[in-house]
Design a protein around this motif. Structure first.
Motif, PDB file in Angstrom:
ATOM      1  N   CYS A 168       0.835  -1.207   0.000  1.00  0.00           N
ATOM      2  CA  CYS A 168       0.000   0.000   0.000  1.00  0.00           C
ATOM      3  C   CYS A 168       0.871   1.260   0.000  1.00  0.00           C
ATOM      4  O   CYS A 168       1.862   1.326   0.750  1.00  0.00           O
ATOM      5  N   PRO A 169       0.521   2.269  -0.794  1.00  0.00           N
ATOM      6  CA  PRO A 169       1.316   3.499  -0.818  1.00  0.00           C
ATOM      7  C   PRO A 169       1.259   4.304   0.478  1.00  0.00           C
ATOM      8  O   PRO A 169       2.063   5.227   0.650  1.00  0.00           O
ATOM      9  N   MET A 170       0.344   3.990   1.362  1.00  0.00           N
ATOM     10  CA  MET A 170       0.197   4.703   2.632  1.00  0.00           C
ATOM     11  C   MET A 170       0.397   3.731   3.793  1.00  0.00           C
ATOM     12  O   MET A 170      -0.040   2.591   3.711  1.00  0.00           O
ATOM     13  N   PRO A 171       1.009   4.136   4.894  1.00  0.00           N
ATOM     14  CA  PRO A 171       1.607   5.448   5.155  1.00  0.00           C
ATOM     15  C   PRO A 171       2.867   5.736   4.339  1.00  0.00           C
ATOM     16  O   PRO A 171       3.291   6.868   4.214  1.00  0.00           O
ATOM     17  N   TYR A 172       3.490   4.692   3.807  1.00  0.00           N
ATOM     18  CA  TYR A 172       4.555   4.854   2.819  1.00  0.00           C
ATOM     19  C   TYR A 172       4.599   3.556   2.032  1.00  0.00           C
ATOM     20  O   TYR A 172       4.066   2.532   2.454  1.00  0.00           O
ATOM     21  N   LYS A 173       5.210   3.563   0.853  1.00  0.00           N
ATOM     22  CA  LYS A 173       5.247   2.351   0.037  1.00  0.00           C
ATOM     23  C   LYS A 173       6.429   1.474   0.444  1.00  0.00           C
ATOM     24  O   LYS A 173       7.585   1.895   0.342  1.00  0.00           O
ATOM     25  N   ARG A 174       6.122   0.263   0.897  1.00  0.00           N
ATOM     26  CA  ARG A 174       7.157  -0.703   1.272  1.00  0.00           C
ATOM     27  C   ARG A 174       7.076  -1.893   0.323  1.00  0.00           C
ATOM     28  O   ARG A 174       6.175  -2.730   0.422  1.00  0.00           O
ATOM     29  N   LEU A 175       8.013  -1.943  -0.640  1.00  0.00           N
ATOM     30  CA  LEU A 175       8.026  -3.017  -1.614  1.00  0.00           C
ATOM     31  C   LEU A 175       8.744  -4.247  -1.044  1.00  0.00           C
ATOM     32  O   LEU A 175       9.658  -4.121  -0.231  1.00  0.00           O
ATOM     33  N   LEU A 176       8.323  -5.414  -1.501  1.00  0.00           N
ATOM     34  CA  LEU A 176       8.916  -6.666  -1.059  1.00  0.00           C
ATOM     35  C   LEU A 176       9.950  -7.152  -2.068  1.00  0.00           C
ATOM     36  O   LEU A 176       9.831  -6.885  -3.263  1.00  0.00           O
TER      37      LEU A 176
END
Length: 299
Positions: free
Chosen positions: A131-139
């Protein structure tokens, strides 16, 4: 999914049932309730549960329903809410990657917290959403393969928006229960080529029919020139749908004939005349596209 609200900004249950019917009639083969498009961060826990259960009950098993279950940095609190969401009847509960770790924390920390949640939630099927919120965390592909090997993860909503990254991640979970779903329109066909199980773009909240058509046709015929052309149109149209979202999506559906209000809890600026012209052009483009490809419209 979007969440319709009344003019007094309460959850509109009747509107929610109508929009669920729209998705189903348009050919959606799965629904993500209580997500970012649902304005999930502006909902109370009781509203999140109410929305999810309403969608599950209204679907009556027609398609799988998933919903978000993590709204805290406290893993025990997350685990308790995951159980409540699952009790509504969802097929899986979604974990927001950026809710589990801070931006400067490593993937090892993320893995440890996932292990904590798995230990505290029995055999509940899980999913993840970048999810782009609260920040985007890519795997990374590596942790996705680890997640697949646990047997607990069945859904991944990807926001890489990069064909190469998508290919590496989709290949990492190939042949497992861990389904890969791409949120990005521009890379939709590339992701399907890489083995993605489906697509989940926000533009589907304006016009789900052409996306259902694209996926169905791809599965039947592969990546034809006609499908590439449809995808090109959808990619250009997608640039308009991200402005004033989700207000613009509700206004678009209302203009299509769906009985919902345009109220949002996410603050929305007043649309300027030029933005309304673009939204009207989007409507004209959508209808022209449906006619060109003989795509049946629900509304």
């Amino acid at each position: 999914m979007l969440t319709p609200f009344t003019t007094s900004n309460h959850v509109d249950i009747d509107g929610l049932k109508r929009i669920t019917t729209l998705y189903l009639d348009a050919g959606s083969n799965g629904l993500f309730a209580n997500c970012l498009s649902s304005e999930m961060f502006q909902l109370t826990d009781n509203e999140r549960l109410l929305i999810t259960k309403t969608v599950v009950d209204h679907c009556q098993g027609a398609v799988p329903v998933v919903a978000t279950g993590t709204f805290s940095r406290d893993m025990t609190a997350n685990s308790e809410f995951i159980k409540k969401i699952y009790d509504t009847g969802t097929q899986a509960v979604i974990l927001i990657t950026s809710m589990l770790v801070e931006p400067d924390e490593s993937e090892d920390v993320l893995k440890a917290r996932l292990e904590t949640i798995m230990a505290q939630t029995g055999d509940i099927p899980l999913g993840v959403y970048e999810c782009p919120m609260p920040y985007k965390r890519l795997l990374s592909p590596g942790i996705m393969r680890w997640m697949a090997d646990t047997g607990r993860f069945v859904y991944h909503k990807d926001t890489s928006c990069h064909s190469g990254a998508i290919d590496r991640k989709a290949k990492a979970v190939e042949g497992t229960l861990f389904g890969f779903y791409n949120a990005d329109t521009a890379t939709a066909l590339d992701s399907l080529d890489s083995g993605a199980r489906g697509i989940s773009p926000i533009s589907g909240n304006f016009y789900p029919e052409p996306y259902s058509y694209l996926l169905k046709t791809y599965r039947q015929e592969g990546r034809t020139e006609a499908l590439n052309q449809l995808h090109a149109f959808l990619t250009m149209m997608d640039r308009v749908t991200h402005v004033f979202y989700p207000f613009a999506a509700k206004l678009f559906l209302q203009r299509r004939g769906l009985k919902i209000e345009t109220n949002t809890r996410i603050p929305a600026e007043t649309m300027a005349n030029v933005d309304l012209i673009r939204l009207n052009a989007l409507m004209d483009s959508f209808k022209a596209l449906a006619g060109m490809y003989e795509i049946p419209l629900v509304l």
